[in-house]
Motif scaffolding. Sequence first.
Motif, PDB file in Angstrom:
ATOM      1  N   MET A  90      96.968 -68.869  37.778  1.00  0.00           N
ATOM      2  CA  MET A  90      97.941 -67.771  37.800  1.00  0.00           C
ATOM      3  C   MET A  90      97.757 -66.885  39.034  1.00  0.00           C
ATOM      4  SD  MET A  90     100.017 -68.025  35.168  1.00  0.00           S
ATOM      5  CE  MET A  90     100.627 -66.558  34.356  1.00  0.00           C
ATOM      6  N   LEU A 144     102.808 -61.424  37.662  1.00  0.00           N
ATOM      7  CA  LEU A 144     102.191 -62.135  36.545  1.00  0.00           C
ATOM      8  C   LEU A 144     102.322 -61.384  35.222  1.00  0.00           C
ATOM      9  CD1 LEU A 144      98.825 -63.071  38.353  1.00  0.00           C
ATOM     10  CD2 LEU A 144     101.015 -64.312  38.413  1.00  0.00           C
ATOM     11  N   GLY A 201     102.302 -65.780  31.160  1.00  0.00           N
ATOM     12  CA  GLY A 201     101.055 -66.429  30.747  1.00  0.00           C
ATOM     13  C   GLY A 201     101.198 -67.090  29.394  1.00  0.00           C
ATOM     14  N   TRP A 222      93.499 -68.462  34.058  1.00  0.00           N
ATOM     15  CA  TRP A 222      94.206 -67.386  34.781  1.00  0.00           C
ATOM     16  C   TRP A 222      93.735 -67.315  36.230  1.00  0.00           C
ATOM     17  CZ3 TRP A 222      98.084 -64.739  32.483  1.00  0.00           C
ATOM     18  CH2 TRP A 222      98.626 -63.667  33.198  1.00  0.00           C
TER      19      TRP A 222
END
Length: 315
Positions: free
Chosen positions: A128, A139, A101, A124
């Motif tokens: 993600m 992740l 991230g 996110w």
Amino acid sequence: MRYIAPALLVAAPLVAATASSKRGLCVVSTKTPQDDSIWTNDTDLTWYYNYGAVPTQDYENKLNFVPMLWGAPEDPANDMSFYNTVSNLIKEGQNITYVLGFNEPDGCTDGGSCVSAATAAQVWKKQMEPLKRDYGVKLGAPAVTGAPTGFNWLANWFSECAALVASSGSNSTNDTSCEVDFIPAHWYGNFQGLASHLGQINGTYQNISGIWVTEFACADCSLEDSQSFANQSFEYLDRIDYMDKYSYFGAFRSSVSNVGPNEAMLTEKGKLTDIGAWYLNKAATGAVPKGSASTVAKFAGWGGLVAATVFWTIL
Ligand SMILES: *[C@@H]1O[C@H](CO)[C@@H](O)[C@H](O)[C@H]1NC(C)=O
Ligand SMILES: *[C@@H]1O[C@H](CO)[C@@H](O)[C@H](O)[C@H]1NC(C)=O
Ligand SMILES: *[C@@H]1O[C@H](CO)[C@@H](O)[C@H](O)[C@H]1NC(C)=O
Ligand SMILES: *[C@@H]1O[C@H](CO)[C@@H](O)[C@H](O)[C@H]1NC(C)=O
Ligand SMILES: *[C@@H]1O[C@H](CO)[C@@H](O)[C@H](O)[C@H]1NC(C)=O
Ligand SMILES: *[C@@H]1O[C@H](CO)[C@@H](O)[C@H](O)[C@H]1NC(C)=O
Ligand SMILES: *[C@@H]1O[C@H](CO)[C@@H](O)[C@H](O)[C@H]1NC(C)=O
């Protein structure tokens, strides 16, 4: 970079470094690409990241690539470019097992991506988590600085994630926050500080089992202190079971280091230093890194951030 923790004045025994499947490379862009094969020929290193979503050619198919979503896109509500780029790499047959991230979202200088916790939560959910859902990619949480405020940012981010899920009316009872498989940490300070910082992360986030350290060094230390930090921390990170992977900072020549010349794994001429040799599980070279006294001031700040492609540049 670049919160440097205050020193804890505790001496600790030196321990020899060994081979490790956890070790990887934090790749910064330099003007000496002829150095790249040092890290890929006859190496124990298994993985690398480069602060971006696209592999670096010299490492492609040699080390396992870990893409990073460095910062927030201009249109966080709609932009899917990180998801699409990684998705295409996977469809091309690249083995993408992990993504990272945001890079130092709590930092607004010296290369931090300066993203609010709320925006980071939104991105996110948007880009993600679909990588995990669609491809099973694991992740890595936003990598905050080693500063105490980094912890606050991360806690705020989890809160923003929970608020976002609550307001979106998710139908899944499991969807309560942002999904994270491991937490990447950064550390610039001494060994005791590193160990205590990691212990705090492990203790705080007991619901997340893995930790990586994706930048660390005894910044601006003497050669002796840098070497004993490296020896001790490599041994420690190899030993503790919650530590999945780590990448030392860094893989560049001492003459362009922004964390002090003694921390570099290459001399100003591109030879492996002792730390560099230990990192590759090779015998110490005795090559002493040199850098001018002005090196630190000159390179502090990593000024060469390229906006479009987003990776670190050392001049
Ligand atoms: C670090 O470890 C190596 C062996 O891997 C050893 O030869 C060297 O003396 C150690 N140096 C320091 C400063 O601890
Ligand atoms: C790595 O291997 C390539 C191909 O054999 C060679 O050209 C290069 O010089 C090697 N690099 C190092 C640092 O040994
Ligand atoms: C993909 O990479 C992971 C490590 O990141 C490794 O465990 C796995 O075996 C690799 N898979 C293939 C098909 O190479
Ligand atoms: C994990 O724990 C942290 C700290 O207690 C919390 O903020 C976060 O929401 C939890 N994450 C999940 C997915 O439960
Ligand atoms: C929850 O389920 C309802 C009814 O099936 C659906 O209309 C809604 O889009 C779902 N919400 C989410 C966030 O998936
Ligand atoms: C929800 O979480 C439980 C417990 O972790 C797990 O067994 C279950 O498979 C999860 N359900 C979904 C839809 O992910
Ligand atoms: C990490 O945290 C777990 C609890 O979640 C604990 O059992 C374990 O001992 C901790 N590891 C270390 C090395 O402190």
